[in-house]
Design a protein around this motif. Sequence first.
Motif, mmCIF file in Angstrom:
data_model
loop_
_atom_site.group_PDB
_atom_site.id
_atom_site.type_symbol
_atom_site.label_atom_id
_atom_site.label_comp_id
_atom_site.label_asym_id
_atom_site.label_seq_id
_atom_site.Cartn_x
_atom_site.Cartn_y
_atom_site.Cartn_z
ATOM 1 N N GLY A 1 0.800 -1.220 0.000
ATOM 2 C CA GLY A 1 0.000 0.000 0.000
ATOM 3 C C GLY A 1 0.829 1.264 0.000
ATOM 4 O O GLY A 1 2.065 1.236 0.131
ATOM 5 N N THR A 2 0.139 2.402 -0.107
ATOM 6 C CA THR A 2 0.811 3.702 -0.186
ATOM 7 C C THR A 2 1.626 3.980 1.061
ATOM 8 O O THR A 2 2.775 4.442 0.995
ATOM 9 C CB THR A 2 -0.229 4.806 -0.401
ATOM 10 O OG1 THR A 2 -0.976 4.529 -1.589
ATOM 11 C CG2 THR A 2 0.454 6.164 -0.556
ATOM 12 N N ALA A 3 1.039 3.710 2.254
ATOM 13 C CA ALA A 3 1.739 3.997 3.519
ATOM 14 C C ALA A 3 3.001 3.150 3.627
ATOM 15 O O ALA A 3 4.075 3.649 4.014
ATOM 16 C CB ALA A 3 0.805 3.745 4.696
ATOM 17 N N LEU B 1 4.690 1.733 1.177
ATOM 18 C CA LEU B 1 5.637 2.125 0.145
ATOM 19 C C LEU B 1 6.343 3.425 0.536
ATOM 20 O O LEU B 1 7.552 3.583 0.320
ATOM 21 C CB LEU B 1 4.906 2.292 -1.189
ATOM 22 C CG LEU B 1 5.781 2.490 -2.434
ATOM 23 C CD1 LEU B 1 6.792 1.361 -2.581
ATOM 24 C CD2 LEU B 1 4.913 2.579 -3.689
ATOM 25 N N ASN B 2 5.597 4.352 1.138
ATOM 26 C CA ASN B 2 6.190 5.605 1.602
ATOM 27 C C ASN B 2 7.235 5.336 2.675
ATOM 28 O O ASN B 2 8.332 5.927 2.670
ATOM 29 C CB ASN B 2 5.080 6.514 2.142
ATOM 30 C CG ASN B 2 5.503 7.962 2.210
ATOM 31 O OD1 ASN B 2 6.471 8.294 2.862
ATOM 32 N ND2 ASN B 2 4.764 8.826 1.521
ATOM 33 N N THR C 1 5.833 12.775 -3.847
ATOM 34 C CA THR C 1 4.932 11.973 -4.692
ATOM 35 C C THR C 1 5.618 10.670 -5.082
ATOM 36 O O THR C 1 6.857 10.604 -5.154
ATOM 37 C CB THR C 1 4.526 12.721 -5.977
ATOM 38 O OG1 THR C 1 5.707 13.027 -6.746
ATOM 39 C CG2 THR C 1 3.767 14.001 -5.661
ATOM 40 N N ILE C 2 4.768 9.638 -5.348
ATOM 41 C CA ILE C 2 5.261 8.337 -5.816
ATOM 42 C C ILE C 2 4.370 7.899 -6.967
ATOM 43 O O ILE C 2 3.140 7.991 -6.867
ATOM 44 C CB ILE C 2 5.207 7.259 -4.717
ATOM 45 C CG1 ILE C 2 5.768 7.768 -3.388
ATOM 46 C CG2 ILE C 2 5.950 5.997 -5.166
ATOM 47 C CD1 ILE C 2 5.518 6.821 -2.236
ATOM 48 N N THR C 3 4.986 7.436 -8.040
ATOM 49 C CA THR C 3 4.228 6.890 -9.170
ATOM 50 C C THR C 3 4.859 5.563 -9.597
ATOM 51 O O THR C 3 6.036 5.542 -9.964
ATOM 52 C CB THR C 3 4.236 7.858 -10.365
ATOM 53 O OG1 THR C 3 3.722 9.133 -9.953
ATOM 54 C CG2 THR C 3 3.361 7.320 -11.487
ATOM 55 N N PRO C 4 4.098 4.442 -9.515
ATOM 56 C CA PRO C 4 2.760 4.326 -8.937
ATOM 57 C C PRO C 4 2.807 4.432 -7.425
ATOM 58 O O PRO C 4 3.848 4.156 -6.822
ATOM 59 C CB PRO C 4 2.318 2.933 -9.398
ATOM 60 C CG PRO C 4 3.596 2.172 -9.555
ATOM 61 C CD PRO C 4 4.601 3.154 -10.045
ATOM 62 N N ASP C 5 1.675 4.834 -6.798
ATOM 63 C CA ASP C 5 1.674 5.071 -5.358
ATOM 64 C C ASP C 5 1.422 3.818 -4.538
ATOM 65 O O ASP C 5 1.401 3.867 -3.308
ATOM 66 C CB ASP C 5 0.642 6.147 -4.999
ATOM 67 C CG ASP C 5 -0.771 5.752 -5.388
ATOM 68 O OD1 ASP C 5 -0.953 4.645 -5.939
ATOM 69 O OD2 ASP C 5 -1.691 6.561 -5.165
ATOM 70 N N SER C 6 1.218 2.667 -5.206
ATOM 71 C CA SER C 6 1.040 1.384 -4.521
ATOM 72 C C SER C 6 1.314 0.273 -5.524
ATOM 73 O O SER C 6 1.386 0.501 -6.736
ATOM 74 C CB SER C 6 -0.371 1.252 -3.933
ATOM 75 O OG SER C 6 -1.340 1.307 -4.967
#
Length: 332
Positions: free
Chosen positions: A117-119, A121-122, A137-142
């Motif tokens: 997930g985004t969290a 991955l962050n 920002t992240i691409t893709p974010d998940s």
Amino acid sequence: MSTTFKKQLSDLINRVHDLITSTRGREILLFLVFLLISYIFWLLLTLNNEVQEDLEVPITLTNVPDSVTLISDVPPSLKVSVRDKGSSLVRYSWGEVPTMKINWDNYRHSSGKFLLGTADLNARLRDYFGANSQIVTITPDSMRINYTTSPGRRVAVKVNADVHPALGWTVFGPVTANVDSVWLYSVDDLPHSLNSVETVPIVRSGLKDTTKFDARIEPIPGVRIIPDRIILTVPVEPLIARKQYVSVIGKNVPNDYTLITFPSKVEVSYLVPMSEFNSEPYVLKAYVDYNEARHARNGKLKVTMSLMPELYRNASMTPDSVEYIIEPKRAQ
């Protein structure tokens, strides 16, 4: 080293020395020194300031079991916008960006999905860049990857190709692939009717030699195809001119008559693929029809050929008509 070269080198060194020791040369040298010092100060200030950089972080999955087949594609990299001190990011901007490794077991679910997930991955990227970094920002974010441990199904490959040779050449033989079958994998059961796949249509023209093409298998939603690309080979050969003489045979001739033609043979010209040039010629036949003699006004009969083999191209005949006489057979 020749005397001439030594003299040229000595003259060059003397000119450079004169330029540096001249007033103009000292001014230029002093300007360059101050320019270098200014650049060093600017670089130190920049590295100490907070900056935002757009970076591409390569990723790889580790510890993936051999029994697992990934249905979804894994992105080769993440496009990340990160904020941190310039001194912390300079190694990523100027050097090779190291690969971020993601452990398969940490995010694998028993439902046939790999979820990052985004969290999460962050958090992984903050560990990657450092605790003081800020991920903008992240691409893709998940990452959501479907997978299966079920055995695949082997199906046949059908080639969808429309290929044409250049003038004077021929496609001689079938278009072949380096593999005749592929494996299909899916999270869900595959339909029983799915027993073959087809290549994406390939259209080519003007081919002048045997040619290989990289062909993609037509994708199927929710299905992983291995391999998903194959190599097609189109056999192309030049056409070579060949001739043979064929006897003219009369047909529909009554038993008590004889039909004689002048000449008794015609020359048949055609083109064959180069690999067939030295092969034994097919038996060809040329005919004239006795029934046409009653309608012939110029004393000639039209010559017709028997069916030509498919590999004989652009066939022609000389002459296409012959003179003739009809004689009664002598009684025995």
